[in-house]
Design a protein around this motif. Structure first.
Motif, PDB file in Angstrom:
ATOM      1  N   LEU A  16      11.880  50.372 -75.856  1.00  0.00           N
ATOM      2  CA  LEU A  16      10.758  51.006 -75.179  1.00  0.00           C
ATOM      3  C   LEU A  16      10.794  52.519 -75.328  1.00  0.00           C
ATOM      4  O   LEU A  16       9.777  53.176 -75.540  1.00  0.00           O
ATOM      5  CB  LEU A  16      10.766  50.633 -73.689  1.00  0.00           C
ATOM      6  CG  LEU A  16      10.441  49.163 -73.366  1.00  0.00           C
ATOM      7  CD1 LEU A  16      10.690  48.885 -71.894  1.00  0.00           C
ATOM      8  CD2 LEU A  16       9.005  48.852 -73.733  1.00  0.00           C
ATOM      9  N   LYS A  17      12.010  53.080 -75.201  1.00  0.00           N
ATOM     10  CA  LYS A  17      12.160  54.523 -75.369  1.00  0.00           C
ATOM     11  C   LYS A  17      11.777  54.955 -76.777  1.00  0.00           C
ATOM     12  O   LYS A  17      11.146  55.997 -76.981  1.00  0.00           O
ATOM     13  CB  LYS A  17      13.595  54.936 -75.057  1.00  0.00           C
ATOM     14  CG  LYS A  17      13.953  54.850 -73.573  1.00  0.00           C
ATOM     15  CD  LYS A  17      15.362  55.335 -73.354  1.00  0.00           C
ATOM     16  CE  LYS A  17      15.726  55.338 -71.857  1.00  0.00           C
ATOM     17  NZ  LYS A  17      17.093  55.811 -71.620  1.00  0.00           N
ATOM     18  N   GLN A  18      12.194  54.129 -77.760  1.00  0.00           N
ATOM     19  CA  GLN A  18      11.909  54.457 -79.155  1.00  0.00           C
ATOM     20  C   GLN A  18      10.388  54.400 -79.420  1.00  0.00           C
ATOM     21  O   GLN A  18       9.837  55.250 -80.115  1.00  0.00           O
ATOM     22  CB  GLN A  18      12.639  53.491 -80.078  1.00  0.00           C
ATOM     23  CG  GLN A  18      12.510  53.849 -81.552  1.00  0.00           C
ATOM     24  CD  GLN A  18      13.346  52.930 -82.431  1.00  0.00           C
ATOM     25  OE1 GLN A  18      13.914  51.930 -81.945  1.00  0.00           O
ATOM     26  NE2 GLN A  18      13.435  53.259 -83.706  1.00  0.00           N
ATOM     27  N   ALA A  19       9.713  53.409 -78.822  1.00  0.00           N
ATOM     28  CA  ALA A  19       8.271  53.282 -78.989  1.00  0.00           C
ATOM     29  C   ALA A  19       7.543  54.466 -78.377  1.00  0.00           C
ATOM     30  O   ALA A  19       6.585  55.002 -78.938  1.00  0.00           O
ATOM     31  CB  ALA A  19       7.787  51.972 -78.368  1.00  0.00           C
ATOM     32  N   ARG A  20       8.015  54.878 -77.161  1.00  0.00           N
ATOM     33  CA  ARG A  20       7.399  56.026 -76.503  1.00  0.00           C
ATOM     34  C   ARG A  20       7.595  57.296 -77.326  1.00  0.00           C
ATOM     35  O   ARG A  20       6.716  58.147 -77.401  1.00  0.00           O
ATOM     36  CB  ARG A  20       8.009  56.216 -75.110  1.00  0.00           C
ATOM     37  CG  ARG A  20       7.606  55.136 -74.106  1.00  0.00           C
ATOM     38  CD  ARG A  20       7.916  55.599 -72.684  1.00  0.00           C
ATOM     39  NE  ARG A  20       7.711  54.528 -71.723  1.00  0.00           N
ATOM     40  CZ  ARG A  20       8.682  53.775 -71.225  1.00  0.00           C
ATOM     41  NH1 ARG A  20       9.939  53.969 -71.608  1.00  0.00           N
ATOM     42  NH2 ARG A  20       8.407  52.820 -70.343  1.00  0.00           N
ATOM     43  N   LYS A  21       8.785  57.413 -77.919  1.00  0.00           N
ATOM     44  CA  LYS A  21       9.079  58.597 -78.723  1.00  0.00           C
ATOM     45  C   LYS A  21       8.174  58.668 -79.956  1.00  0.00           C
ATOM     46  O   LYS A  21       7.647  59.732 -80.309  1.00  0.00           O
ATOM     47  CB  LYS A  21      10.541  58.573 -79.148  1.00  0.00           C
ATOM     48  CG  LYS A  21      10.973  59.851 -79.865  1.00  0.00           C
ATOM     49  CD  LYS A  21      12.458  59.807 -80.168  1.00  0.00           C
ATOM     50  CE  LYS A  21      12.919  61.085 -80.868  1.00  0.00           C
ATOM     51  NZ  LYS A  21      14.349  61.074 -81.171  1.00  0.00           N
ATOM     52  N   LYS A  23       5.213  57.306 -80.235  1.00  0.00           N
ATOM     53  CA  LYS A  23       3.874  57.608 -79.759  1.00  0.00           C
ATOM     54  C   LYS A  23       3.714  59.095 -79.464  1.00  0.00           C
ATOM     55  O   LYS A  23       2.691  59.710 -79.797  1.00  0.00           O
ATOM     56  CB  LYS A  23       3.580  56.782 -78.507  1.00  0.00           C
ATOM     57  CG  LYS A  23       2.141  56.873 -78.039  1.00  0.00           C
ATOM     58  CD  LYS A  23       1.911  55.940 -76.869  1.00  0.00           C
ATOM     59  CE  LYS A  23       0.457  56.007 -76.415  1.00  0.00           C
ATOM     60  NZ  LYS A  23       0.202  55.091 -75.272  1.00  0.00           N
ATOM     61  N   SER A  24       4.729  59.683 -78.857  1.00  0.00           N
ATOM     62  CA  SER A  24       4.700  61.119 -78.564  1.00  0.00           C
ATOM     63  C   SER A  24       4.679  61.932 -79.842  1.00  0.00           C
ATOM     64  O   SER A  24       3.983  62.957 -79.940  1.00  0.00           O
ATOM     65  CB  SER A  24       5.911  61.509 -77.710  1.00  0.00           C
ATOM     66  OG  SER A  24       5.885  60.843 -76.467  1.00  0.00           O
ATOM     67  N   ASN A  25       5.462  61.489 -80.830  1.00  0.00           N
ATOM     68  CA  ASN A  25       5.493  62.200 -82.114  1.00  0.00           C
ATOM     69  C   ASN A  25       4.133  62.151 -82.808  1.00  0.00           C
ATOM     70  O   ASN A  25       3.680  63.146 -83.386  1.00  0.00           O
ATOM     71  CB  ASN A  25       6.566  61.602 -83.021  1.00  0.00           C
ATOM     72  CG  ASN A  25       7.972  61.943 -82.544  1.00  0.00           C
ATOM     73  OD1 ASN A  25       8.166  62.896 -81.778  1.00  0.00           O
ATOM     74  ND2 ASN A  25       8.958  61.175 -82.979  1.00  0.00           N
ATOM     75  N   ARG A  26       3.501  60.967 -82.759  1.00  0.00           N
ATOM     76  CA  ARG A  26       2.190  60.845 -83.380  1.00  0.00           C
ATOM     77  C   ARG A  26       1.172  61.756 -82.693  1.00  0.00           C
ATOM     78  O   ARG A  26       0.343  62.385 -83.345  1.00  0.00           O
ATOM     79  CB  ARG A  26       1.715  59.394 -83.328  1.00  0.00           C
ATOM     80  CG  ARG A  26       2.397  58.477 -84.332  1.00  0.00           C
ATOM     81  CD  ARG A  26       1.628  57.190 -84.527  1.00  0.00           C
ATOM     82  NE  ARG A  26       1.546  56.420 -83.291  1.00  0.00           N
ATOM     83  CZ  ARG A  26       2.436  55.481 -82.947  1.00  0.00           C
ATOM     84  NH1 ARG A  26       3.466  55.212 -83.740  1.00  0.00           N
ATOM     85  NH2 ARG A  26       2.322  54.826 -81.804  1.00  0.00           N
ATOM     86  N   ARG A  27       1.246  61.811 -81.358  1.00  0.00           N
ATOM     87  CA  ARG A  27       0.345  62.673 -80.605  1.00  0.00           C
ATOM     88  C   ARG A  27       0.588  64.140 -80.955  1.00  0.00           C
ATOM     89  O   ARG A  27      -0.360  64.919 -81.101  1.00  0.00           O
ATOM     90  CB  ARG A  27       0.545  62.442 -79.103  1.00  0.00           C
ATOM     91  CG  ARG A  27      -0.500  63.183 -78.249  1.00  0.00           C
ATOM     92  CD  ARG A  27      -0.304  62.949 -76.765  1.00  0.00           C
ATOM     93  NE  ARG A  27      -0.586  61.573 -76.405  1.00  0.00           N
ATOM     94  CZ  ARG A  27       0.331  60.710 -75.968  1.00  0.00           C
ATOM     95  NH1 ARG A  27       1.599  61.095 -75.848  1.00  0.00           N
ATOM     96  NH2 ARG A  27       0.003  59.479 -75.644  1.00  0.00           N
ATOM     97  N   LEU A  28       1.866  64.506 -81.103  1.00  0.00           N
ATOM     98  CA  LEU A  28       2.208  65.885 -81.462  1.00  0.00           C
ATOM     99  C   LEU A  28       1.672  66.235 -82.844  1.00  0.00           C
ATOM    100  O   LEU A  28       1.109  67.319 -83.050  1.00  0.00           O
ATOM    101  CB  LEU A  28       3.725  66.071 -81.409  1.00  0.00           C
ATOM    102  CG  LEU A  28       4.243  67.461 -81.814  1.00  0.00           C
ATOM    103  CD1 LEU A  28       3.700  68.528 -80.867  1.00  0.00           C
ATOM    104  CD2 LEU A  28       5.774  67.471 -81.832  1.00  0.00           C
ATOM    105  N   VAL A  29       1.855  65.305 -83.786  1.00  0.00           N
ATOM    106  CA  VAL A  29       1.359  65.531 -85.155  1.00  0.00           C
ATOM    107  C   VAL A  29      -0.165  65.689 -85.153  1.00  0.00           C
ATOM    108  O   VAL A  29      -0.717  66.550 -85.837  1.00  0.00           O
ATOM    109  CB  VAL A  29       1.779  64.363 -86.083  1.00  0.00           C
ATOM    110  CG1 VAL A  29       1.055  64.476 -87.432  1.00  0.00           C
ATOM    111  CG2 VAL A  29       3.283  64.372 -86.287  1.00  0.00           C
TER     112      VAL A  29
END
Length: 261
Positions: A16-21, A23-29
């Motif tokens: 779950l943590k990896q999935a959230r990370k 998702k956050s990376n995609r949002r940042l990009v």
């Protein structure tokens, strides 16, 4: 049973943590991409890359291309995204030779100017100079050394501006096929009418007519000529009636002669 469930949830936490990370990376990009695109657009708009590099002029025959561009106000410091189309159109149509103008962009850095000039419907000769006359009645006396190409008739004795404008308005309605048949137009006002005109045609005939409704009445000229003997000499009348008067005989072949005020 409950211990197995607890172990199972603990194993899922890293995923779950990896999935959230991710998702956050995609949002940042995504946000960084938007930021850099905006920065690029701002830089582009502020740089010479967005300036007009070429102006293409179409439809000009009386005006020189350089003069049209000068009147438009466009130069290499003009931003292609912020050109004032209504302002440029207004500036160009303020020229008495221009009837309408259309401005369009052609990316990445070209502006196209499409002109509709007033039709050249005649020439006035003064001494050894020829000045074009437009369909709006304007005589282009500012043009110097204009060659007479025979593409429009010569206008003689039109000393009153009102009758010159009325004559040009009628000529402007003529199709090119008829306009090109006319060599000279002489204004011959008299006590009974100020609308009298005499035309010398390129095919050798002489036409007597009136400024009033000239464009409409001139439409019968080709049909009258087609019925005449090519060797006949005379005057074609297109006033109240349309007929041919042969020189030397005073006989009319068609219609009745009349006068028009």
């Amino acid at each position: 049973m409950s211990q197995e469930k607890i172990v199972s949830i603990e194993e899922r936490i890293p995923k779950l943590k990896q999935a959230r990370k991710k998702k956050s990376n995609r949002r940042l990009v995504f946000y960084l991409s938007i930021f850099f695109i905006l920065i690029s657009v701002i830089i582009y708009l502020q740089s010479p890359l967005s300036h007009v590099r070429e102006v293409v002029v179409n439809g000009n025959s009386l005006l020189e291309e350089e003069e049209v561009i000068r009147q438009s106000g466009l130069d290499d410091s003009t931003n292609i995204w912020t050109i004032d189309k209504p302002g440029i159109t207004s500036a160009l149509t303020s020229n008495p030779m221009v009837e309408s103008a259309e401005i369009s962009r052609k990316f990445p850095w070209t502006v196209k100017i499409s002109l509709q000039e007033y039709k050249r419907i005649g020439y006035i000769k003064e001494e050894s100079s020829y000045f074009p006359v437009l369909g709006n009645g304007r005589v282009l006396t500012q043009l110097e050394n204009v060659p007479f190409k025979g593409d429009a008739p010569l206008l003689f004795n039109f000393t009153e501006e009102e009758h010159l404008h009325r004559m040009t308005a009628e000529l402007d309605q003529l199709p090119h096929s008829l306009l090109n048949l006319i060599s000279e137009i002489h204004w011959q006002p008299n006590e009974s009418s100020k609308n009298n005109i005499l035309l010398y045609m390129n095919d050798g005939y002489v036409v007597s007519g009136s400024i009033r409704s000239f464009a409409e009445k001139m439409q019968v000229y080709p049909s009258i000529v087609s019925q005449l003997d090519p060797d006949s000499e005379g005057i074609i009348h297109i006033g109240v009636g349309a007929y041919f008067e042969e020189l030397g005989t005073g006989e009319a072949e068609e219609g009745q002669e009349g006068s028009e005020e």
